[in-house]
Design an enzyme around this catalytic site. Sequence first.
Site, PDB file in Angstrom:
ATOM      1  N   GLU A  61       0.895  -1.270   0.011  1.00 43.84           N
ATOM      2  CA  GLU A  61      -0.038  -0.088   0.203  1.00 43.84           C
ATOM      3  C   GLU A  61       0.811   1.437  -0.010  1.00 43.84           C
ATOM      4  O   GLU A  61       0.432   2.386  -0.191  1.00 43.84           O
ATOM      5  CB  GLU A  61      -0.973  -0.200   1.333  1.00 43.84           C
ATOM      6  CG  GLU A  61      -2.113  -0.890   1.177  1.00 43.84           C
ATOM      7  CD  GLU A  61      -1.670  -2.297   1.429  1.00 43.84           C
ATOM      8  OE1 GLU A  61      -2.201  -3.321   0.594  1.00 43.84           O
ATOM      9  OE2 GLU A  61      -0.734  -2.565   2.407  1.00 43.84           O
ATOM     10  N   CYS A  83       8.886  -3.197   6.123  1.00 44.69           N
ATOM     11  CA  CYS A  83       9.989  -4.317   6.402  1.00 44.69           C
ATOM     12  C   CYS A  83       9.250  -5.627   5.939  1.00 44.69           C
ATOM     13  O   CYS A  83       8.141  -5.773   6.301  1.00 44.69           O
ATOM     14  CB  CYS A  83      10.506  -4.549   7.904  1.00 44.69           C
ATOM     15  SG  CYS A  83      11.474  -5.967   7.957  1.00 44.69           S
ATOM     16  N   THR A  89       6.003 -18.929   1.849  1.00 43.12           N
ATOM     17  CA  THR A  89       5.648 -18.769   0.594  1.00 43.12           C
ATOM     18  C   THR A  89       6.349 -17.604  -0.430  1.00 43.12           C
ATOM     19  O   THR A  89       7.128 -17.119   0.043  1.00 43.12           O
ATOM     20  CB  THR A  89       4.112 -18.581   0.581  1.00 43.12           C
ATOM     21  OG1 THR A  89       4.066 -17.117   1.136  1.00 43.12           O
ATOM     22  CG2 THR A  89       3.437 -19.484   1.885  1.00 43.12           C
ATOM     23  N   HIS A  91       4.720 -15.340  -1.479  1.00 44.02           N
ATOM     24  CA  HIS A  91       4.168 -13.847  -1.245  1.00 44.02           C
ATOM     25  C   HIS A  91       5.552 -12.906  -0.980  1.00 44.02           C
ATOM     26  O   HIS A  91       5.248 -11.736  -1.400  1.00 44.02           O
ATOM     27  CB  HIS A  91       3.238 -14.127   0.031  1.00 44.02           C
ATOM     28  CG  HIS A  91       2.544 -12.639   0.481  1.00 44.02           C
ATOM     29  ND1 HIS A  91       1.498 -12.122  -0.615  1.00 44.02           N
ATOM     30  CD2 HIS A  91       2.617 -11.894   1.269  1.00 44.02           C
ATOM     31  CE1 HIS A  91       1.046 -11.177  -0.094  1.00 44.02           C
ATOM     32  NE2 HIS A  91       1.765 -10.781   0.833  1.00 44.02           N
TER      33      HIS A  91
END
Length: 183
Positions: A61, A83, A89, A91
Site C-alpha cells: 500500500e 519491512c 511462501t 508472497h
Amino acid sequence: MAGNESHHVLDLPSFTDPVKMLIVVAPYYKDIADNMIAGAKATAEKVGATVDIVEVPGALEIPTAIGMASRMADYDCYVALGCVIRGETTHYDTVCNDSSRGLTLLGLQGLCIGNGILTVENRPQAEVRADPADQDKGGGAAAAALHLVALSRKWANRTKGIGFRPAGEEFRIAGETEGPSRA
C-alpha cells in the site's frame, strides 16, 4: 559480508527554501518501523525539513499512498518505510517486487522518493538495518529523497524542447488561428 563493507555516503544537501517530507510507513513489524522512522526523522531534522507521517497496512500500500499524496497534498519528497521478511511462501517475492516496482514507476514520473522498504531473510537482519545507530536504512531513505529534491530544484528552471518542437519555437493550439499570447 555486506555489513562490514565501507560505503561512500554523500553529504546531505542544504536548502534555502523549506522542504516538506511525507514518510509513509507500513508498521507490520512495529519495532523495526519505529527505528526506521527515528532515523528518517533525524536525517530530515539535519536539513530543517518538516515531516508528516502516515501509516498504511503493508508494503504493497505504500506506493498507492505516495501516489495519492502526490496528487492530493503538497510534499516535496516521500520516504517509503517498511519491512518484508522472507516467509515460507512466494508472497515475499510478490510484495518485494511489486512495492519496489510501484515506487520506481512513481519516481520515473518525477516524484522524489527514498525507498526504505527492507527486504530481508530474517528478523536479525532487519533489526541491524533499521537501527539508527547501525545501518540506519530509514535515515538513508530520507537522505535519498532529500538528494532528489535538491536535484529537482537545481533543474526546475531549465527548459527543453517538448517532443519534436525545439525550445523557443512558436506553436499553435488546435482550433486557433493565431498562436497563444505570451503575456
